[in-house]
Design a protein around this motif. Structure first.
Motif, mmCIF file in Angstrom:
data_model
loop_
_atom_site.group_PDB
_atom_site.id
_atom_site.type_symbol
_atom_site.label_atom_id
_atom_site.label_comp_id
_atom_site.label_asym_id
_atom_site.label_seq_id
_atom_site.Cartn_x
_atom_site.Cartn_y
_atom_site.Cartn_z
ATOM 1 N N LEU A 1 0.850 -1.188 0.000
ATOM 2 C CA LEU A 1 0.000 0.000 0.000
ATOM 3 C C LEU A 1 0.887 1.239 0.000
ATOM 4 O O LEU A 1 2.022 1.199 0.481
ATOM 5 N N ALA A 2 0.353 2.350 -0.488
ATOM 6 C CA ALA A 2 0.949 3.648 -0.197
ATOM 7 C C ALA A 2 0.481 4.038 1.202
ATOM 8 O O ALA A 2 -0.715 4.017 1.488
ATOM 9 N N VAL A 3 1.418 4.366 2.093
ATOM 10 C CA VAL A 3 1.091 4.669 3.489
ATOM 11 C C VAL A 3 1.590 6.077 3.790
ATOM 12 O O VAL A 3 2.790 6.350 3.678
ATOM 13 N N LEU A 4 0.668 6.977 4.160
ATOM 14 C CA LEU A 4 1.000 8.384 4.314
ATOM 15 C C LEU A 4 0.594 8.906 5.688
ATOM 16 O O LEU A 4 -0.482 9.488 5.872
ATOM 17 N N PRO A 5 1.399 8.719 6.733
ATOM 18 C CA PRO A 5 1.110 9.319 8.041
ATOM 19 C C PRO A 5 1.602 10.778 8.065
ATOM 20 O O PRO A 5 2.785 11.051 7.862
ATOM 21 N N LEU A 6 0.686 11.700 8.303
ATOM 22 C CA LEU A 6 0.981 13.131 8.251
ATOM 23 C C LEU A 6 0.916 13.727 9.651
ATOM 24 O O LEU A 6 -0.092 13.573 10.352
ATOM 25 N N LEU A 7 1.979 14.390 10.084
ATOM 26 C CA LEU A 7 2.017 15.065 11.396
ATOM 27 C C LEU A 7 1.637 14.092 12.508
ATOM 28 O O LEU A 7 0.907 14.452 13.436
ATOM 29 N N SER A 8 2.125 12.887 12.431
ATOM 30 C CA SER A 8 1.671 11.865 13.384
ATOM 31 C C SER A 8 2.813 11.366 14.256
ATOM 32 O O SER A 8 3.963 11.303 13.807
ATOM 33 N N PRO A 9 2.524 11.003 15.500
ATOM 34 C CA PRO A 9 3.528 10.424 16.393
ATOM 35 C C PRO A 9 3.654 8.930 16.153
ATOM 36 O O PRO A 9 2.859 8.332 15.419
#
Length: 355
Positions: free
Chosen positions: A230-238
């Motif tokens: 998958l494309a996995v995009l965690p944004l501004l995440s801890p």
């Protein structure tokens, strides 16, 4: 000098917003009803059992997920695009479903896609909610411009939020610590089911999962547990919810006094914070397996984030070799409003790195 001043301004914007929201008590704190009693004990047991058995084994054991058959209606359509809303009963494990409030038992999604492009020639990215993101509009605005890149957007309304919010809960302020664990578990199970539906039923060629802040933690977990790339995009995440509630600004919006009194023997503030760290350590994504294509994992962090320390995101990158971290200049609040283009480019690039 100008850049330095801007960074300070962004950092203090987070703290001013946090002061207005949390320190001045303009809204109720998180967990004003305490730990959650037997529900928290059950959820801790379930999660620790999964971790002890191996999350990679969990991923395979619970795949494929339970089937869903969403009931769709058209919200609007134009010559270029179409927005549909679907509802379906949550496919969560029965024990998890029992911990959800009745209002959260029916899941809602919105799917935005071009009208002239068949699904098998498109990608679709599932967008998960950050703290306070009720409904769909913020994430649809983020994903909308990606239609021209043949990337559709599917937005899941989070349990405990929007139409799924419990009657006694005000805003996003979860009433019990147990609510945070069941929200995460339900979101992960619903997102996995939606990805399976997008692949097998809708027929999209490439898939991704994205989220901002809390949604980024859940996106990382979903991407880790998915059996195919998958494309996995965690944004501004801890890397863990413990960072947000025990280190960042949100610690000022937590009902520590209530939590101190809610145990059989009263605890000191230090003890209750250690208890919170222990519970929320169950959300530590560095314990999760490396996604199948780590090159398609792109983290985006903010240089002056008052909610999420930058080293937290770097822990995730170290745990997942091959992933990428990108940085925007700003704080947690300002970056959400100012850096949508950067977030969208990360989504494009993550999808492009899928074979």
């Amino acid at each position: 000098m100008v850049v330095s001043n801007l960074r300070v301004a962004h950092y203090w914007l987070d703290h001013v917003y946090g002061a207005l929201m949390y320190r001045l008590r303009l809204s109720p704190p998180f967990f004003s009803n305490g730990w959650g009693g037997a529900r928290l004990v059950l959820l801790e047991q379930l999660t620790r059992q999964l971790i002890s058995q191996g999350l990679a084994n969990f991923s395979l054991k619970y795949w494929p997920p339970p089937p869903i058959d969403p009931v769709w209606r058209t919200v609007w359509e134009s010559k270029a695009a179409k927005l549909q809303e679907g509802i379906f009963p949550t496919p969560c494990d029965p024990l998890v479903r029992e911990c959800l409030p009745p209002e959260s038992h029916i899941a809602r999604v919105r799917l935005l896609m071009p009208r002239s492009v068949p699904a098998h020639k498109m990608a679709c990215v599932v967008h998960l909610a950050g703290t306070g993101d009720h409904g769909f509009e913020r994430r649809l605005r983020l994903g909308g411009p990606l239609l021209k890149d043949n990337i559709a957007t599917l937005v899941l309304e989070s349990p405990f939020y929007g139409n799924r919010r419990p009657r006694l809960q005000r805003g996003a302020k979860l009433l019990c610590v147990s609510d945070l664990l069941v929200l995460g578990r339900a979101t992960i199970e619903e997102a996995r089911t939606l990805l399976y539906w997008l692949d097998k039923q809708a027929g999209f060629s490439k898939l991704g999962v994205c989220g901002l802040s809390m949604g980024g933690v859940h996106a990382a977990m979903v991407g880790s547990l998915h059996p195919t790339p998958l494309a996995v995009l965690p944004l501004l995440s801890p890397h863990s919810a413990a960072v947000a509630f025990c280190e960042g600004i949100m610690k000022y919006g937590t009902a520590w006094e209530v939590l101190m009194r809610d145990e059989a023997c009263s605890m000191t503030l230090d003890q209750v914070r250690e208890r919170m760290r222990a519970v929320l350590s169950l959300t530590d994504v560095t314990r999760f397996p490396i996604p199948k294509n780590p090159r398609a994992v792109i983290f985006v962090g903010a240089t002056n984030d008052g909610y999420i320390p930058g080293n937290s995101m770097l822990e995730l990158q170290r745990a997942w070799p091959g992933s990428e971290v990108r940085w925007v200049t700003g704080g947690h609040v300002s970056s959400f409003f100012l850096h949508g283009k950067v977030f969208r480019q990360a989504i494009r690039d993550g999808v492009a790195r899928l074979s």
